[in-house]
Design a protein around this motif. Sequence first.
Motif, short mmCIF file in Angstrom:
data_model
loop_
_atom_site.label_atom_id
_atom_site.label_comp_id
_atom_site.label_asym_id
_atom_site.label_seq_id
_atom_site.Cartn_x
_atom_site.Cartn_y
_atom_site.Cartn_z
N VAL A 139 0.84 -1.19 0.00
CA VAL A 139 0.00 0.00 0.00
C VAL A 139 0.88 1.24 0.00
O VAL A 139 1.52 1.57 1.01
CB VAL A 139 -0.95 0.02 1.21
CG1 VAL A 139 -1.95 1.17 1.08
CG2 VAL A 139 -1.69 -1.31 1.34
N GLY A 140 0.92 1.92 -1.14
CA GLY A 140 1.64 3.18 -1.24
C GLY A 140 0.84 4.32 -0.64
O GLY A 140 -0.25 4.11 -0.07
N ASN A 141 1.33 5.52 -0.80
CA ASN A 141 0.73 6.68 -0.13
C ASN A 141 0.14 7.68 -1.11
O ASN A 141 -0.12 8.84 -0.74
CB ASN A 141 1.79 7.37 0.74
CG ASN A 141 2.26 6.48 1.87
OD1 ASN A 141 1.50 5.67 2.40
ND2 ASN A 141 3.52 6.62 2.26
N TYR A 283 0.07 3.71 -5.82
CA TYR A 283 1.29 4.11 -6.52
C TYR A 283 0.89 5.00 -7.70
O TYR A 283 -0.12 4.76 -8.36
CB TYR A 283 2.05 2.89 -7.04
CG TYR A 283 2.93 2.22 -6.00
CD1 TYR A 283 4.27 1.95 -6.26
CD2 TYR A 283 2.43 1.85 -4.76
CE1 TYR A 283 5.08 1.32 -5.33
CE2 TYR A 283 3.22 1.23 -3.81
CZ TYR A 283 4.55 0.96 -4.10
OH TYR A 283 5.34 0.36 -3.15
N GLY A 284 1.70 6.01 -7.98
CA GLY A 284 1.45 6.88 -9.11
C GLY A 284 0.57 8.07 -8.77
O GLY A 284 0.21 8.31 -7.61
N ALA A 285 0.21 8.81 -9.80
CA ALA A 285 -0.58 10.03 -9.63
C ALA A 285 -2.07 9.70 -9.55
O ALA A 285 -2.49 8.57 -9.82
CB ALA A 285 -0.33 10.98 -10.81
N TYR A 316 8.41 3.95 -11.39
CA TYR A 316 7.00 3.77 -11.72
C TYR A 316 6.84 2.96 -13.00
O TYR A 316 5.96 2.09 -13.08
CB TYR A 316 6.32 5.14 -11.87
CG TYR A 316 4.84 5.04 -12.14
CD1 TYR A 316 3.96 4.59 -11.15
CD2 TYR A 316 4.31 5.37 -13.38
CE1 TYR A 316 2.61 4.48 -11.39
CE2 TYR A 316 2.95 5.27 -13.63
CZ TYR A 316 2.10 4.82 -12.62
OH TYR A 316 0.75 4.71 -12.86
N ASN A 317 7.68 3.19 -13.98
CA ASN A 317 7.60 2.43 -15.22
C ASN A 317 7.89 0.95 -15.00
O ASN A 317 7.26 0.08 -15.62
CB ASN A 317 8.57 3.00 -16.26
CG ASN A 317 8.14 4.36 -16.78
OD1 ASN A 317 6.95 4.72 -16.70
ND2 ASN A 317 9.08 5.14 -17.29
N ILE A 318 8.84 0.65 -14.12
CA ILE A 318 9.13 -0.75 -13.78
C ILE A 318 7.92 -1.38 -13.11
O ILE A 318 7.53 -2.51 -13.41
CB ILE A 318 10.36 -0.84 -12.84
CG1 ILE A 318 11.64 -0.41 -13.57
CG2 ILE A 318 10.52 -2.26 -12.29
CD1 ILE A 318 12.08 -1.33 -14.68
N THR A 319 7.28 -0.64 -12.22
CA THR A 319 6.10 -1.14 -11.52
C THR A 319 4.97 -1.43 -12.50
O THR A 319 4.32 -2.49 -12.43
CB THR A 319 5.63 -0.12 -10.47
OG1 THR A 319 6.72 0.20 -9.59
CG2 THR A 319 4.48 -0.67 -9.64
N VAL A 320 4.74 -0.52 -13.42
CA VAL A 320 3.70 -0.72 -14.43
C VAL A 320 4.01 -1.92 -15.31
O VAL A 320 3.13 -2.71 -15.66
CB VAL A 320 3.53 0.56 -15.29
CG1 VAL A 320 2.62 0.30 -16.48
CG2 VAL A 320 2.97 1.70 -14.44
#
Length: 334
Positions: A139-141, A283-285, A316-320
């Motif tokens: 869980v990101g913020n 995660y992300g915007a 973020y690109n790695i996560t996606v």
Amino acid sequence: MTMLRRRCLGIKIVVLSVITFTMLLFSYPFPDPKPLFKQASHLLDEPLPPDLCACPGHCVAELQGHPWFSERFNGSFFPLLTKENYKLSNDTFNWWQRLQTSHEANKFNQVMEELFTLFPGESLFQDEGPDRCRSCAVVGNSGNLKGSFYGRIIDSNDLVIRMNQAPTQGFEDDVGARTTHHLMYPESAINLGPNTSLVLIPYKTLDLQWLISAFTTGTVQQTYRRVMARIQANREKVLIYSPEFMKYAHDNWLDKHGRYPSTGFFSLMFALHICDEVSVFGYGADEQGNWHHYWENNHGGGLFRQTGVHGGDYEYNITVHLATINKIKMFSGS
């Protein structure tokens, strides 16, 4: 008579064609079926590869069919330090020392010995196998959690991993109420409940000294800024993130982008190596493209994305991409 002769001639041609084809068919050197049958029997006797976990579908650690993933994932790297395994290679020690703002790195082994007189240092999560299906929520913020109503989905996982400030009270509908593991460093520390494991990410030896102090004397109150002198948390559940694993995440996964990975990326890597199913939230915007924390009222700036030391966009690109190849399930929020 002419018509009759033509019919007879046609019949003879057909008969001769059938005879010729039959002779060719039986005279063709077909292979002996016995070796083929023997070969097929041999294949049937070969054992199937063992299941990596009990989850339906596939497990995170499955490497087949994912060359990009298999080039990066190395199960021999374990995320946590233990009593039996806390020594660092020279390469890692030198890399880790360069992250520090203090000059306490030479005390590392001495500090680690003291640390594991206070905290368990057990070898946890090394129970992977065909009978395990461990589901984890990271869980990101991000502010994209606002209005998402992901709380029940998050809390339904075996492990719920949070990071840094991450308040839950008042946000339960969107972010859930459970926390099994909370990753932090001294400057982002908060008090934890008795059922939550504090996972310290040490960026310097002083961070390890702070952890000892926060549970004993309370003398370490300053790093590069003021920190909590004492912390409320379960001493029996304290875990230490491994600098070896930190370097592995930076080198293998981020191709050395940024000075070192963010807490969010360290949390994702932690889950990827101890869990069989990984779901990622926050995660992300948000949908307006704003980068902010879910407990913040303002949407301005996204300062946590532009720290200058993390490769935020690359992370973020790695996560996606991990979501694209079905290694994780990514919940984009609202």
